[in-house]
Write a protein that holds these residues in place. Structure first.
Motif, PDB file in Angstrom:
ATOM      1  N   ALA A 101       0.901  -1.297   0.090  1.00  0.00           N
ATOM      2  CA  ALA A 101      -0.172  -0.089   0.043  1.00  0.00           C
ATOM      3  C   ALA A 101       0.841   1.213   0.143  1.00  0.00           C
ATOM      4  O   ALA A 101       0.398   2.386  -0.574  1.00  0.00           O
ATOM      5  CB  ALA A 101      -0.785  -0.085   1.248  1.00  0.00           C
ATOM      6  N   ASP A 102       1.761   1.065   0.733  1.00  0.00           N
ATOM      7  CA  ASP A 102       3.073   2.631   0.733  1.00  0.00           C
ATOM      8  C   ASP A 102       3.764   2.575  -0.627  1.00  0.00           C
ATOM      9  O   ASP A 102       3.922   3.471  -1.132  1.00  0.00           O
ATOM     10  CB  ASP A 102       3.785   1.888   1.912  1.00  0.00           C
ATOM     11  N   LYS A 103       3.673   1.410  -1.289  1.00  0.00           N
ATOM     12  CA  LYS A 103       4.530   1.504  -2.439  1.00  0.00           C
ATOM     13  C   LYS A 103       3.699   1.925  -3.795  1.00  0.00           C
ATOM     14  O   LYS A 103       4.434   2.744  -4.352  1.00  0.00           O
ATOM     15  CB  LYS A 103       4.957   0.157  -2.720  1.00  0.00           C
ATOM     16  N   ALA A 104       2.617   1.816  -3.868  1.00  0.00           N
ATOM     17  CA  ALA A 104       1.789   2.072  -4.769  1.00  0.00           C
ATOM     18  C   ALA A 104       1.764   3.540  -5.098  1.00  0.00           C
ATOM     19  O   ALA A 104       1.938   3.864  -6.470  1.00  0.00           O
ATOM     20  CB  ALA A 104      -0.029   1.619  -4.555  1.00  0.00           C
ATOM     21  N   PRO A 105       1.407   4.508  -4.044  1.00  0.00           N
ATOM     22  CA  PRO A 105       1.503   6.015  -4.453  1.00  0.00           C
ATOM     23  C   PRO A 105       2.972   6.641  -5.018  1.00  0.00           C
ATOM     24  O   PRO A 105       2.954   7.218  -6.115  1.00  0.00           O
ATOM     25  CB  PRO A 105       1.220   6.644  -3.160  1.00  0.00           C
ATOM     26  N   ILE A 106       3.962   5.803  -4.449  1.00  0.00           N
ATOM     27  CA  ILE A 106       5.161   6.076  -5.124  1.00  0.00           C
ATOM     28  C   ILE A 106       5.390   5.532  -6.477  1.00  0.00           C
ATOM     29  O   ILE A 106       5.850   6.143  -7.518  1.00  0.00           O
ATOM     30  CB  ILE A 106       6.414   5.553  -4.259  1.00  0.00           C
ATOM     31  N   GLU A 107       5.019   4.437  -6.946  1.00  0.00           N
ATOM     32  CA  GLU A 107       5.118   3.945  -8.307  1.00  0.00           C
ATOM     33  C   GLU A 107       4.281   4.669  -8.974  1.00  0.00           C
ATOM     34  O   GLU A 107       4.399   5.162 -10.071  1.00  0.00           O
ATOM     35  CB  GLU A 107       4.619   2.331  -8.096  1.00  0.00           C
ATOM     36  N   GLU A 108       3.277   5.371  -8.521  1.00  0.00           N
ATOM     37  CA  GLU A 108       2.390   6.130  -9.427  1.00  0.00           C
ATOM     38  C   GLU A 108       2.798   7.278  -9.623  1.00  0.00           C
ATOM     39  O   GLU A 108       2.994   7.889 -10.776  1.00  0.00           O
ATOM     40  CB  GLU A 108       1.028   6.606  -8.455  1.00  0.00           C
ATOM     41  N   ARG A 109       3.473   7.989  -8.493  1.00  0.00           N
ATOM     42  CA  ARG A 109       4.598   9.093  -8.673  1.00  0.00           C
ATOM     43  C   ARG A 109       5.355   9.021  -9.652  1.00  0.00           C
ATOM     44  O   ARG A 109       5.889   9.956 -10.586  1.00  0.00           O
ATOM     45  CB  ARG A 109       5.089   9.697  -7.380  1.00  0.00           C
ATOM     46  N   MET A 110       6.003   8.033  -9.671  1.00  0.00           N
ATOM     47  CA  MET A 110       7.465   7.594 -10.646  1.00  0.00           C
ATOM     48  C   MET A 110       6.940   7.596 -12.072  1.00  0.00           C
ATOM     49  O   MET A 110       7.460   8.247 -12.852  1.00  0.00           O
ATOM     50  CB  MET A 110       8.066   6.296 -10.299  1.00  0.00           C
ATOM     51  N   LEU A 111       5.649   6.910 -12.185  1.00  0.00           N
ATOM     52  CA  LEU A 111       5.008   6.861 -13.564  1.00  0.00           C
ATOM     53  C   LEU A 111       4.845   8.278 -14.044  1.00  0.00           C
ATOM     54  O   LEU A 111       5.247   8.544 -15.508  1.00  0.00           O
ATOM     55  CB  LEU A 111       3.774   6.242 -13.582  1.00  0.00           C
ATOM     56  N   VAL A 112       4.329   9.116 -13.361  1.00  0.00           N
ATOM     57  CA  VAL A 112       4.124  10.670 -13.614  1.00  0.00           C
ATOM     58  C   VAL A 112       5.454  11.223 -14.037  1.00  0.00           C
ATOM     59  O   VAL A 112       5.674  11.929 -15.107  1.00  0.00           O
ATOM     60  CB  VAL A 112       3.164  11.368 -12.598  1.00  0.00           C
ATOM     61  N   ALA A 113       6.363  10.881 -13.169  1.00  0.00           N
ATOM     62  CA  ALA A 113       7.729  11.608 -13.380  1.00  0.00           C
ATOM     63  C   ALA A 113       8.321  11.255 -14.630  1.00  0.00           C
ATOM     64  O   ALA A 113       8.878  11.829 -15.456  1.00  0.00           O
ATOM     65  CB  ALA A 113       8.450  11.313 -12.213  1.00  0.00           C
ATOM     66  N   MET A 114       8.048   9.925 -14.781  1.00  0.00           N
ATOM     67  CA  MET A 114       8.732   9.331 -16.182  1.00  0.00           C
ATOM     68  C   MET A 114       8.077   9.838 -17.382  1.00  0.00           C
ATOM     69  O   MET A 114       8.736   9.977 -18.485  1.00  0.00           O
ATOM     70  CB  MET A 114       8.615   7.922 -16.021  1.00  0.00           C
TER      71      MET A 114
END
Ligand SMILES: [Zn+2]
Length: 268
Positions: A101-114
């Motif tokens: 659950a903690d990882k999900a928003p980080i991965e989402e953020r990474m996708l936006v950043a990429m």
């Protein structure tokens, strides 16, 4: 030669110099424009590079964080598989899902950043292409400027020599006034006196069209002292044909005056 005549000789050389260099100035201005556009592109490129680097750094941090979360989750999964009791098992499971659950928003953020990084990189590439094109245009402009300069060089050198000779002749106080006016880069450093109506003694300045006091015209005709237009400050002169015309008719009128004393003397 009167002061005005000396100044006019200098002015005619300066006018030729100015005319000759007008094409050179145009190509210099064009080159300057290219330099400006190039530096604007450079500024844009460097802003993009800064943005890209900062985003790359953020992304790297997130990657490291996600990686450590994955490692932790793998470790927990291993422990869970070796759990002795169901209570232990479910405790590990809860912890693993918390990590997920903690990882999900980080991965989402990474996708936006990429996605943003891709867009920024594409933009940077486009700017680099524009820069390359502009460098080409600038080179052409620079060659053109050099060609113009070479084209007129001999004539300019010759005129500069003529200028030195003409300048030497002008009394320093008059030269100072002239040079000051020349430095203003105005269209009319000197302006011819234009005759509107000889009978009514109407004369105007060709630079600003205003009527000139007849005393000034008279001084110019008789002594040729340095005379400035009271309105636009152009240094006035009388063209030879007009002078000959006036003084010719003045003589005639003097003759007439002598014959008929009632007639007035135009430039007395
Ligand atoms: Zn004037």
């Amino acid at each position: 030669m009167t002061v005005t005549a000396k100044l006019l000789r200098l002015y005619l050389v300066d006018k030729q110099l100015r005319g000759l260099s007008s094409r050179l100035r145009a190509s210099e201005a064009y080159l300057g424009e290219q330099d400006k556009l190039l530096s604007e592109l450079d500024a844009k490129a460097s802003t993009l590079v800064t943005q890209i680097r900062s985003l790359e750094a953020t992304l790297k941090n997130d990657e490291v964080e996600v990686q450590s979360m994955d490692e932790r989750a793998a470790l927990l999964r291993e422990r869970m598989n070796n759990a002795q009791t169901s209570k232990e098992h479910s405790a590990f499971l809860t912890e693993i899902s918390t990590i997920k659950a903690d990882k999900a928003p980080i991965e989402e953020r990474m996708l936006v950043a990429m996605t943003k990084l891709d867009a920024l990189r594409a933009e940077a590439e486009a700017i680099e292409a524009q820069k390359a094109e502009r460098v080409g245009v600038r080179q052409v402009a620079s060659n053109e400027r050099d060609a113009r300069a070479a084209e007129i060089k001999d004539r300019v050198d010759e005129l500069k020599k003529q200028r030195d000779v003409a300048k030497e002749d002008v009394p320093p106080p008059a030269l100072l006034i002239y040079e000051q006016r020349l430095a203003l880069n105005v269209e009319y450093v000197m302006a011819a006196v234009e005759e509107q109506d000889r009978r009514n003694m109407e004369y105007t300045c060709t630079a600003c069209y205003t009527h000139l006091p007849i005393e000034q015209v008279s001084v110019l005709l008789k002594r040729g002292d340095l005379t400035k237009c009271p309105t636009c400050s152009a240094i006035l002169y009388i063209e030879d044909h007009l002078r000959e015309d006036i003084t010719g008719s003045d003589k005639k009128s003097r003759k007439r005056s002598a014959a008929a004393p009632a007639s007035h003397d135009d430039f007395g």
